[in-house]
Design a protein around this motif. Structure first.
Motif, mmCIF file in Angstrom:
data_model
loop_
_atom_site.group_PDB
_atom_site.id
_atom_site.type_symbol
_atom_site.label_atom_id
_atom_site.label_comp_id
_atom_site.label_asym_id
_atom_site.label_seq_id
_atom_site.Cartn_x
_atom_site.Cartn_y
_atom_site.Cartn_z
ATOM 1 N N GLY A 57 0.814 -1.215 0.000
ATOM 2 C CA GLY A 57 0.000 0.000 0.000
ATOM 3 C C GLY A 57 0.842 1.257 0.000
ATOM 4 O O GLY A 57 0.569 2.216 -0.733
ATOM 5 N N LEU A 58 1.893 1.278 0.818
ATOM 6 C CA LEU A 58 2.788 2.441 0.888
ATOM 7 C C LEU A 58 3.510 2.650 -0.435
ATOM 8 O O LEU A 58 3.691 3.779 -0.889
ATOM 9 C CB LEU A 58 3.810 2.248 2.017
ATOM 10 N N LYS A 59 3.925 1.542 -1.060
ATOM 11 C CA LYS A 59 4.659 1.618 -2.327
ATOM 12 C C LYS A 59 3.781 2.205 -3.427
ATOM 13 O O LYS A 59 4.200 3.104 -4.167
ATOM 14 C CB LYS A 59 5.128 0.207 -2.723
ATOM 15 N N VAL A 60 2.563 1.703 -3.540
ATOM 16 C CA VAL A 60 1.660 2.156 -4.601
ATOM 17 C C VAL A 60 1.213 3.600 -4.376
ATOM 18 O O VAL A 60 1.227 4.421 -5.294
ATOM 19 C CB VAL A 60 0.420 1.230 -4.697
ATOM 20 N N SER A 61 0.814 3.940 -3.131
ATOM 21 C CA SER A 61 0.279 5.280 -2.856
ATOM 22 C C SER A 61 1.337 6.375 -2.930
ATOM 23 O O SER A 61 1.011 7.554 -3.102
ATOM 24 C CB SER A 61 -0.390 5.311 -1.475
ATOM 25 N N SER A 62 2.614 6.016 -2.813
ATOM 26 C CA SER A 62 3.685 7.018 -2.849
ATOM 27 C C SER A 62 4.142 7.338 -4.272
ATOM 28 O O SER A 62 4.972 8.222 -4.477
ATOM 29 C CB SER A 62 4.885 6.536 -2.025
ATOM 30 N N LYS A 63 3.587 6.641 -5.271
ATOM 31 C CA LYS A 63 3.961 6.898 -6.660
ATOM 32 C C LYS A 63 3.503 8.286 -7.100
ATOM 33 O O LYS A 63 2.460 8.780 -6.667
ATOM 34 C CB LYS A 63 3.336 5.835 -7.577
ATOM 35 N N GLU A 64 4.281 8.898 -7.975
ATOM 36 C CA GLU A 64 3.933 10.217 -8.492
ATOM 37 C C GLU A 64 2.734 10.113 -9.447
ATOM 38 O O GLU A 64 2.418 9.038 -9.958
ATOM 39 C CB GLU A 64 5.127 10.820 -9.239
ATOM 40 N N ALA A 65 2.073 11.258 -9.669
ATOM 41 C CA ALA A 65 0.952 11.296 -10.611
ATOM 42 C C ALA A 65 1.435 10.918 -12.009
ATOM 43 O O ALA A 65 2.580 11.181 -12.375
ATOM 44 C CB ALA A 65 0.349 12.697 -10.634
ATOM 45 N N ASP A 66 0.556 10.250 -12.777
ATOM 46 C CA ASP A 66 0.899 9.888 -14.145
ATOM 47 C C ASP A 66 -0.296 10.169 -15.048
ATOM 48 O O ASP A 66 -1.295 10.750 -14.620
ATOM 49 C CB ASP A 66 1.339 8.418 -14.235
ATOM 50 N N GLU A 67 -0.196 9.749 -16.301
ATOM 51 C CA GLU A 67 -1.252 10.051 -17.274
ATOM 52 C C GLU A 67 -2.594 9.455 -16.871
ATOM 53 O O GLU A 67 -3.648 10.075 -17.054
ATOM 54 C CB GLU A 67 -0.834 9.512 -18.654
ATOM 55 N N ASN A 68 -2.584 8.250 -16.324
ATOM 56 C CA ASN A 68 -3.823 7.587 -15.923
ATOM 57 C C ASN A 68 -4.302 7.995 -14.537
ATOM 58 O O ASN A 68 -5.460 7.780 -14.179
ATOM 59 C CB ASN A 68 -3.632 6.065 -15.962
ATOM 60 N N PRO A 70 -3.834 11.413 -12.823
ATOM 61 C CA PRO A 70 -3.334 12.791 -12.768
ATOM 62 C C PRO A 70 -3.390 13.418 -11.381
ATOM 63 O O PRO A 70 -2.679 14.391 -11.116
ATOM 64 C CB PRO A 70 -4.240 13.540 -13.759
ATOM 65 N N TYR A 71 -4.233 12.887 -10.507
ATOM 66 C CA TYR A 71 -4.333 13.430 -9.151
ATOM 67 C C TYR A 71 -3.447 12.685 -8.153
ATOM 68 O O TYR A 71 -3.442 12.978 -6.967
ATOM 69 C CB TYR A 71 -5.796 13.407 -8.665
ATOM 70 N N GLY A 72 -2.718 11.678 -8.644
ATOM 71 C CA GLY A 72 -1.852 10.911 -7.755
ATOM 72 C C GLY A 72 -2.459 9.567 -7.389
ATOM 73 O O GLY A 72 -3.528 9.186 -7.881
ATOM 74 N N VAL A 236 -10.910 15.152 1.063
ATOM 75 C CA VAL A 236 -9.815 14.285 1.490
ATOM 76 C C VAL A 236 -9.526 13.289 0.383
ATOM 77 O O VAL A 236 -10.445 12.633 -0.136
ATOM 78 C CB VAL A 236 -10.164 13.550 2.804
ATOM 79 N N PHE A 237 -8.265 13.186 0.014
ATOM 80 C CA PHE A 237 -7.833 12.293 -1.062
ATOM 81 C C PHE A 237 -6.722 11.420 -0.505
ATOM 82 O O PHE A 237 -5.554 11.781 -0.545
ATOM 83 C CB PHE A 237 -7.333 13.125 -2.247
ATOM 84 N N GLY A 238 -7.096 10.263 0.057
ATOM 85 C CA GLY A 238 -6.107 9.440 0.760
ATOM 86 C C GLY A 238 -5.623 10.188 1.986
ATOM 87 O O GLY A 238 -6.414 10.590 2.828
ATOM 88 N N ASN A 239 -4.305 10.416 2.076
ATOM 89 C CA ASN A 239 -3.764 11.167 3.208
ATOM 90 C C ASN A 239 -3.490 12.623 2.847
ATOM 91 O O ASN A 239 -2.789 13.325 3.563
ATOM 92 C CB ASN A 239 -2.480 10.493 3.726
ATOM 93 N N LYS A 240 -4.038 13.067 1.713
ATOM 94 C CA LYS A 240 -3.869 14.443 1.266
ATOM 95 C C LYS A 240 -5.225 15.144 1.140
ATOM 96 O O LYS A 240 -6.278 14.514 1.210
ATOM 97 C CB LYS A 240 -3.144 14.474 -0.091
ATOM 98 N N ILE A 241 -5.180 16.483 0.940
ATOM 99 C CA ILE A 241 -6.397 17.278 0.820
ATOM 100 C C ILE A 241 -6.310 18.160 -0.422
ATOM 101 O O ILE A 241 -5.274 18.777 -0.693
ATOM 102 C CB ILE A 241 -6.602 18.172 2.065
ATOM 103 N N PHE A 242 -7.405 18.211 -1.179
ATOM 104 C CA PHE A 242 -7.526 19.130 -2.305
ATOM 105 C C PHE A 242 -8.439 20.278 -1.876
ATOM 106 O O PHE A 242 -9.469 20.059 -1.219
ATOM 107 C CB PHE A 242 -8.107 18.424 -3.526
ATOM 108 N N SER A 275 -0.884 18.945 4.772
ATOM 109 C CA SER A 275 -1.683 17.891 4.143
ATOM 110 C C SER A 275 -2.329 18.316 2.823
ATOM 111 O O SER A 275 -2.876 17.488 2.105
ATOM 112 C CB SER A 275 -2.771 17.414 5.108
ATOM 113 N N VAL A 276 -2.268 19.610 2.496
ATOM 114 C CA VAL A 276 -2.862 20.084 1.239
ATOM 115 C C VAL A 276 -1.946 19.740 0.072
ATOM 116 O O VAL A 276 -0.797 20.176 0.018
ATOM 117 C CB VAL A 276 -3.124 21.608 1.287
ATOM 118 N N LYS A 277 -2.462 18.966 -0.869
ATOM 119 C CA LYS A 277 -1.675 18.578 -2.046
ATOM 120 C C LYS A 277 -1.810 19.617 -3.164
ATOM 121 O O LYS A 277 -0.854 19.920 -3.867
ATOM 122 C CB LYS A 277 -2.133 17.207 -2.560
#
Length: 290
Positions: A57-68, A70-72, A236-242, A275-277
């Protein structure tokens, strides 16, 4: 050290401790003729599986945003936390089931001293692992790591029940073993339900907490040129906030000046609220008659 590396370090350490601890408990259960300790050892072994889930879970959620995405990838974290909460629920139900079965059968043997010592070692070790893991989970705001911490706590509570049951059995009150197991199972199930609900809230775009919202409002109002806050939405978006915020500025100023004010609002929110992304600022003119 970034969040993934910190979470990875904690998870690897707990995996090693759990493997050693489960071997000790299973050995003590066999030698000490304690079914409770044997079950407790298997419970500890199950923690190794849940920690591997946390690492994933930590590995996948820490990945940077990509084309598919875009919000992370942060929303993958509560998904894995949900899986862990279900494992907690199943663990609690299993402990309760085994305890009820023993209580009904009345087939409770008198365990050896080695089982009692192993239970005490387990209580101290698992409680220390809980505090170590939960401290890191709160630091990196990882719900799945927090769920894993509670799995350690559930194991500590299970060992307390085992300790009380073994001690009671050795003192002649054998019924304490299954009763303690039932009490522990209820607590573990409750923790599993609470974590499941918490993970669900992170997946349905729930608003940020009141304290965060008030901080965003205060920061925005402190920016020179902001006449008023007309609308504020957070999710709330996972552990971040928009954040989406609409501000009113003097209608007679230039587009450039309005843009500069919006940019200052954007920067102060993203830089001051950890926490704001991402923050989106919309500017509206405020007319004199307003």
């Amino acid at each position: 050290m970034d969040n993934y590396k910190l979470g990875f370090k904690v998870s690897v350490i707990t995996i090693i401790i759990n493997v050693v601890l489960s071997a000790i408990k299973i050995f003590a259960g066999i030698i000490g003729k304690s079914n409770a300790m044997l079950a407790d050892g298997v419970h500890t072994l199950s923690d190794v599986l849940t920690t591997f889930v946390v690492l994933l879970g930590l590995k996948v959620s820490s990945k940077e945003a990509d084309e598919n995405h875009p919000y992370g990838h942060e929303k993958y974290e509560p998904i894995f936390a949900k899986l862990l909460s279900i494992l907690l629920l199943l663990t609690g139900v299993y402990i309760g089931y085994e305890s009820v079965k023993v209580l009904i059968s009345g087939n409770i043997k008198t365990p050896g001293l080695i089982a009692l010592v192993a239970a005490l070692v387990s209580i101290v070790s698992k409680e220390a692992m809980y505090w170590y893991t939960v401290k890191t989970a709160k630091k990196i705001k990882s719900l799945s790591l927090e769920a894993d911490a509670w799995h350690h706590r559930s194991d500590a509570l299970s060992s307390i029940g085992t300790f009380v049951g073994i001690l009671g059995a050795r003192m002649g009150v054998k019924v304490l073993d299954p009763i303690a197991g039932i009490v522990v199972s209820v607590f573990v199930v409750k923790v599993g339900v609470d974590l499941y609900l918490k993970a669900t809230r992170e997946l349905v775009d729930e608003a940020a907490d009141d304290e965060t919202i008030e901080k965003i409002k205060s920061l925005t109002s402190s920016v020179k040129g902001v006449e008023e806050i007309r609308d504020l939405k957070t999710r709330v978006f996972g552990n971040k906030i928009f954040v989406d915020i609409e501000i009113a500025v003097n209608g007679s100023i230039s587009v450039k000046e309005g843009h500069d004010i919006a940019e200052e609002v954007h920067d102060i929110i993203e830089n001051s609220v950890e926490s704001v992304k991402h923050c989106m600022v919309h500017v509206e003119p405020k007319k004199t008659q307003d």
